[in-house]
Design a protein around this motif. Structure first.
Motif, PDB file in Angstrom:
ATOM      1  N   ALA A 211      62.165  69.143   6.421  1.00 52.92           N
ATOM      2  CA  ALA A 211      61.385  69.977   7.052  1.00 52.92           C
ATOM      3  C   ALA A 211      60.038  70.213   7.644  1.00 52.92           C
ATOM      4  CB  ALA A 211      59.716  70.218   5.450  1.00 52.92           C
ATOM      5  N   ALA A 212      60.473  68.299   8.179  1.00 53.18           N
ATOM      6  CA  ALA A 212      59.386  67.883   9.002  1.00 53.18           C
ATOM      7  C   ALA A 212      60.099  67.798  10.392  1.00 53.18           C
ATOM      8  CB  ALA A 212      58.968  66.648   8.584  1.00 53.18           C
ATOM      9  N   ALA A 213      61.082  68.219   9.857  1.00 54.86           N
ATOM     10  CA  ALA A 213      62.129  68.472  11.318  1.00 54.86           C
ATOM     11  C   ALA A 213      62.431  69.224  12.331  1.00 54.86           C
ATOM     12  CB  ALA A 213      63.306  67.076  10.803  1.00 54.86           C
ATOM     13  N   ALA A 214      62.449  70.593  11.402  1.00 55.29           N
ATOM     14  CA  ALA A 214      62.751  71.523  10.916  1.00 55.29           C
ATOM     15  C   ALA A 214      61.696  72.273  11.837  1.00 55.29           C
ATOM     16  CB  ALA A 214      62.806  72.655   9.652  1.00 55.29           C
ATOM     17  N   ARG A 215      60.465  71.488  12.139  1.00 63.30           N
ATOM     18  CA  ARG A 215      59.347  71.763  12.801  1.00 63.30           C
ATOM     19  C   ARG A 215      59.274  71.222  13.779  1.00 63.30           C
ATOM     20  NH1 ARG A 215      56.474  71.105   8.381  1.00 63.30           N
ATOM     21  NH2 ARG A 215      55.496  68.478   8.631  1.00 63.30           N
TER      22      ARG A 215
ATOM     23  N   ALA B 250      57.465  86.639  17.978  1.00 58.86           N
ATOM     24  CA  ALA B 250      57.617  85.710  18.755  1.00 58.86           C
ATOM     25  C   ALA B 250      56.518  85.316  20.021  1.00 58.86           C
ATOM     26  CB  ALA B 250      58.758  86.047  20.618  1.00 58.86           C
ATOM     27  N   ALA B 251      55.239  86.155  19.992  1.00 57.27           N
ATOM     28  CA  ALA B 251      53.870  85.752  20.719  1.00 57.27           C
ATOM     29  C   ALA B 251      53.156  85.330  21.110  1.00 57.27           C
ATOM     30  CB  ALA B 251      53.834  87.956  20.971  1.00 57.27           C
ATOM     31  N   PRO B 252      52.716  85.024  19.010  1.00 57.59           N
ATOM     32  CA  PRO B 252      51.432  84.777  18.364  1.00 57.59           C
ATOM     33  C   PRO B 252      51.662  82.463  18.953  1.00 57.59           C
ATOM     34  CG  PRO B 252      52.101  85.755  17.142  1.00 57.59           C
ATOM     35  CD  PRO B 252      53.096  85.609  18.062  1.00 57.59           C
ATOM     36  N   ASP B 253      50.366  81.872  19.510  1.00 57.25           N
ATOM     37  CA  ASP B 253      50.575  80.703  19.367  1.00 57.25           C
ATOM     38  C   ASP B 253      50.768  79.867  18.621  1.00 57.25           C
ATOM     39  OD1 ASP B 253      50.232  78.279  20.051  1.00 57.25           O
ATOM     40  OD2 ASP B 253      48.463  78.518  21.566  1.00 57.25           O
ATOM     41  N   GLN B 254      52.141  79.053  18.372  1.00 59.03           N
ATOM     42  CA  GLN B 254      51.520  78.526  17.032  1.00 59.03           C
ATOM     43  C   GLN B 254      52.106  76.956  17.273  1.00 59.03           C
ATOM     44  OE1 GLN B 254      52.614  80.685  14.517  1.00 59.03           O
ATOM     45  NE2 GLN B 254      54.139  82.265  14.077  1.00 59.03           N
ATOM     46  N   ARG B 255      51.460  76.547  18.218  1.00 56.07           N
ATOM     47  CA  ARG B 255      51.278  74.823  18.465  1.00 56.07           C
ATOM     48  C   ARG B 255      50.942  74.671  17.617  1.00 56.07           C
ATOM     49  NH1 ARG B 255      49.184  75.329  24.396  1.00 56.07           N
ATOM     50  NH2 ARG B 255      48.579  77.772  24.117  1.00 56.07           N
ATOM     51  N   GLY B 256      49.416  75.195  16.506  1.00 59.25           N
ATOM     52  CA  GLY B 256      48.476  74.118  14.964  1.00 59.25           C
ATOM     53  C   GLY B 256      49.959  74.312  14.198  1.00 59.25           C
ATOM     54  N   ALA B 257      50.856  75.015  14.307  1.00 57.00           N
ATOM     55  CA  ALA B 257      52.094  75.032  13.003  1.00 57.00           C
ATOM     56  C   ALA B 257      52.710  73.786  13.816  1.00 57.00           C
ATOM     57  CB  ALA B 257      52.067  75.884  12.308  1.00 57.00           C
ATOM     58  N   LEU B 258      52.852  73.434  15.105  1.00 47.76           N
ATOM     59  CA  LEU B 258      54.145  72.632  15.097  1.00 47.76           C
ATOM     60  C   LEU B 258      54.144  71.079  15.082  1.00 47.76           C
ATOM     61  CD1 LEU B 258      55.312  74.959  18.665  1.00 47.76           C
ATOM     62  CD2 LEU B 258      56.614  74.801  16.474  1.00 47.76           C
ATOM     63  N   GLY B 259      55.340  70.216  15.289  1.00 42.85           N
ATOM     64  CA  GLY B 259      55.031  69.336  14.657  1.00 42.85           C
ATOM     65  C   GLY B 259      54.407  68.666  13.465  1.00 42.85           C
ATOM     66  N   TYR B 260      55.158  67.136  13.276  1.00 45.18           N
ATOM     67  CA  TYR B 260      54.722  66.520  12.199  1.00 45.18           C
ATOM     68  C   TYR B 260      53.593  66.114  11.715  1.00 45.18           C
ATOM     69  CZ  TYR B 260      55.552  62.372   8.947  1.00 45.18           C
ATOM     70  OH  TYR B 260      55.057  61.917   8.098  1.00 45.18           O
ATOM     71  N   GLY B 261      53.288  66.388  10.808  1.00 45.65           N
ATOM     72  CA  GLY B 261      52.281  66.580  10.478  1.00 45.65           C
ATOM     73  C   GLY B 261      50.945  67.794  10.654  1.00 45.65           C
ATOM     74  N   ALA B 262      52.026  68.644  11.198  1.00 43.49           N
ATOM     75  CA  ALA B 262      50.195  69.889  11.488  1.00 43.49           C
ATOM     76  C   ALA B 262      49.969  70.402   9.900  1.00 43.49           C
ATOM     77  CB  ALA B 262      51.291  70.411  12.352  1.00 43.49           C
ATOM     78  N   ASN B 263      48.686  70.888  10.445  1.00 45.70           N
ATOM     79  CA  ASN B 263      48.254  71.720   9.216  1.00 45.70           C
ATOM     80  C   ASN B 263      47.744  73.209   9.671  1.00 45.70           C
ATOM     81  OD1 ASN B 263      45.946  70.927  11.203  1.00 45.70           O
ATOM     82  ND2 ASN B 263      45.446  68.925  10.190  1.00 45.70           N
ATOM     83  N   GLY B 264      48.237  73.452  10.923  1.00 44.89           N
ATOM     84  CA  GLY B 264      47.682  74.628  11.073  1.00 44.89           C
ATOM     85  C   GLY B 264      48.628  75.858  10.737  1.00 44.89           C
ATOM     86  N   GLU B 265      48.025  76.459  10.225  1.00 48.87           N
ATOM     87  CA  GLU B 265      48.243  77.873   9.820  1.00 48.87           C
ATOM     88  C   GLU B 265      49.054  78.770  10.038  1.00 48.87           C
ATOM     89  OE1 GLU B 265      48.883  78.876   6.336  1.00 48.87           O
ATOM     90  OE2 GLU B 265      47.773  77.109   6.051  1.00 48.87           O
TER      91      GLU B 265
ATOM     92  N   PRO C  31      55.681  85.143   9.061  1.00 48.10           N
ATOM     93  CA  PRO C  31      56.932  84.416   8.602  1.00 48.10           C
ATOM     94  C   PRO C  31      56.747  83.188   8.774  1.00 48.10           C
ATOM     95  CG  PRO C  31      57.616  85.874   9.449  1.00 48.10           C
ATOM     96  CD  PRO C  31      55.739  86.396  10.315  1.00 48.10           C
ATOM     97  N   ALA C  32      57.743  81.979   7.976  1.00 48.72           N
ATOM     98  CA  ALA C  32      57.868  80.559   8.126  1.00 48.72           C
ATOM     99  C   ALA C  32      59.438  80.395   9.114  1.00 48.72           C
ATOM    100  CB  ALA C  32      58.190  79.933   6.831  1.00 48.72           C
ATOM    101  N   HIS C  33      59.821  81.595   9.360  1.00 46.44           N
ATOM    102  CA  HIS C  33      60.981  81.563  10.369  1.00 46.44           C
ATOM    103  C   HIS C  33      59.846  82.072  11.975  1.00 46.44           C
ATOM    104  CE1 HIS C  33      61.285  85.778   9.118  1.00 46.44           C
ATOM    105  NE2 HIS C  33      61.164  85.884  10.285  1.00 46.44           N
ATOM    106  N   ALA C  34      58.764  82.093  11.757  1.00 46.88           N
ATOM    107  CA  ALA C  34      58.243  82.540  13.398  1.00 46.88           C
ATOM    108  C   ALA C  34      57.712  81.148  14.023  1.00 46.88           C
ATOM    109  CB  ALA C  34      57.790  83.892  13.309  1.00 46.88           C
ATOM    110  N   VAL C  35      57.807  80.474  13.299  1.00 46.16           N
ATOM    111  CA  VAL C  35      57.196  79.162  14.138  1.00 46.16           C
ATOM    112  C   VAL C  35      57.480  77.796  15.508  1.00 46.16           C
ATOM    113  CG1 VAL C  35      55.716  76.716  13.276  1.00 46.16           C
ATOM    114  CG2 VAL C  35      55.934  78.299  11.710  1.00 46.16           C
ATOM    115  N   THR C  36      58.785  77.601  14.897  1.00 49.17           N
ATOM    116  CA  THR C  36      59.075  77.103  16.407  1.00 49.17           C
ATOM    117  C   THR C  36      59.821  77.814  17.096  1.00 49.17           C
ATOM    118  OG1 THR C  36      61.413  77.214  15.136  1.00 49.17           O
ATOM    119  CG2 THR C  36      60.008  75.119  14.695  1.00 49.17           C
ATOM    120  N   PRO C  37      60.559  79.107  17.068  1.00 45.66           N
ATOM    121  CA  PRO C  37      61.295  79.252  18.275  1.00 45.66           C
ATOM    122  C   PRO C  37      61.009  80.050  19.633  1.00 45.66           C
ATOM    123  CG  PRO C  37      62.132  80.835  15.799  1.00 45.66           C
ATOM    124  CD  PRO C  37      60.711  80.459  15.566  1.00 45.66           C
TER     125      PRO C  37
END
Length: 401
Positions: A29-33, A345-360, A364-370
């Motif tokens: 899951a961490a790798a997927a982020r 695709a428009a929202p800024d998802q930086r807070g939910a990206l990367g290892y140990g990210a704690n942003g909401e 949907p979950a599939h919208a975080v990294t694309p």
């Protein structure tokens, strides 16, 4: 895979069993982020340790230096299975790039000091090649090293230095002579990152990640004993290193996972007709399936290159062709995924990206990294040798021009 022997198929099953046991849902899951090329520092260290304990952290290393002594085809199978499973990608700068050149050009003392620490992960490496005015034309680099007593005194700057914020060692090219051809006055040095006079300035990518940096050298003293190869012969060392950066890999399986994600998103996001994009948009389906055909062709070419290397054959310009194809397909796959995502695709998802990210995550979950991956892959046709450079290599090799 059709070309594999019974022994190679058994090896593939061994790798699958290892990944099933050691690649925990948390790590996957961490790798997927991760939107960048390599896993974040802490995630990279965790997966490095797991691979090290298995004896598999350096697939290309021979047994005498602590590697598994695999054939190129075994290395391909391992990389392919890791890609299929979504394992973290640990940085290549030490194990895959600097390690082989230390084996080739390093003294016995240098090999005894650096290789075990590189293998264990005690040393985390970054690459000091590009400069603000020297990217694809690397021979024009200006970072200067003056021999003074037992040291070189280094002044200058390096840029786009991946993971310099995590690294405790760097290999770098410096100018030790301004006489004659530019390539002839370059030397290859190794330095700890905590040497006085080294400073690291973060460069935040357009995708929002801190992946690259600019590194400054202000009267940094690097021992002459940390030079790899002869003075002014660093270009030869660097060319040997680039053979490993641009060798045969297993990118097709990672691309297949990206297309799987695009297909899943297209099946979940609504089109303007009120049903899913996948159901309503025949043009989208056709473009995704066309990409799948190209990725299948890439998979065959990568496996063929690995088999040729295992047979002791030189793949020559094939490495440039594969690099060109992979970087282009990465960009097209992320473009298609972004299209499927639509408004998310428009929202800024930086807070939910990367290892140990704690942003909401927003949506949907599939919208975080694309979106971050789409932005990150804009550089894929530049790093590791730009597409223009690869085409020049192919033109010279195939057309003799």
């Amino acid at each position: 895979m059709g070309m594999e022997t019974a022994a190679e198929q058994a090896f593939r099953q061994e790798v699958r069993a290892f990944l099933a046991e050691k690649l925990t849902p948390e790590l996957a899951a961490a790798a997927a982020r991760q939107a960048g090329v390599f896993a974040d520092g802490e995630l990279s260290r965790r997966w490095h340790r797991i691979l090290y304990e298995q004896g598999w952290v350096a697939p290309a290393w021979p047994k005498e230096h602590g590697g598994p002594g695999w054939t190129p085809l075994q290395r391909f199978i391992f990389d392919d299975e890791c890609a299929r499973a979504g394992a973290p990608q640990i940085p290549v700068m030490g194990l895959q790039m600097c390690g082989p050149v230390i084996m080739r050009y390093g003294t016995a003392q240098q090999q005894a000091f650096f290789l075990p620490r590189m293998l264990s992960g005690e040393h985390y490496w970054c690459q000091g090649y590009s400069e603000p005015q020297s990217g694809s034309d690397l021979a024009s680099l200006q970072t200067r090293a003056i021999w003074e007593g037992d040291d070189y005194v280094v002044n200058g700057t390096k840029i786009w230095t991946t993971h310099a914020q995590h690294a405790n060692w760097m290999f770098l090219l410096v100018r030790t002579s301004v006489e004659g051809k530019a390539q002839g006055g370059i030397s290859f040095l190794l330095t700890p990152m905590d040497a006085p006079g080294i400073s690291v300035r973060p460069i935040i990518s357009i995708s929002g990640e801190h992946e690259v940096n600019q590194v400054f050298f202000d009267d940094v003293r690097i021992p002459v004993a940390n030079r790899l190869g002869e003075e002014n012969a660093g270009w030869t060392v660097a060319k040997h290193l680039l053979e490993f950066e641009r060798g045969a890999g297993a990118s097709a399986s990672r691309l297949s996972r990206m297309l799987d994600q695009a297909r899943i998103i297209a099946g979940r996001e609504l089109s303007g007709e009120g049903s899913s994009l996948w159901e309503d948009d025949s043009d989208f389906r056709a473009r995704l399936n066309a990409l799948r055909i190209e990725v299948a062709g890439l998979a065959h070419a990568e496996a063929q290159a690995a088999a040729q290397l295992s047979a002791g054959k030189d793949i020559g310009s094939t490495a440039s062709r594969l690099k060109l194809q992979v970087s282009t397909l990465q960009q097209r796959a992320t473009e298609l995924t972004l299209e499927a995502l639509g408004a998310y695709a428009a929202p800024d998802q930086r807070g939910a990206l990367g290892y140990g990210a704690n942003g909401e995550p927003i949506g949907p979950a599939h919208a975080v990294t694309p979106t971050a991956r789409y932005l990150n892959t804009r550089a894929a046709t530049i790093y590791g040798g730009s597409s223009e450079v690869q085409r020049n290599i192919l033109a010279r090799a195939l057309l003799g021009s």
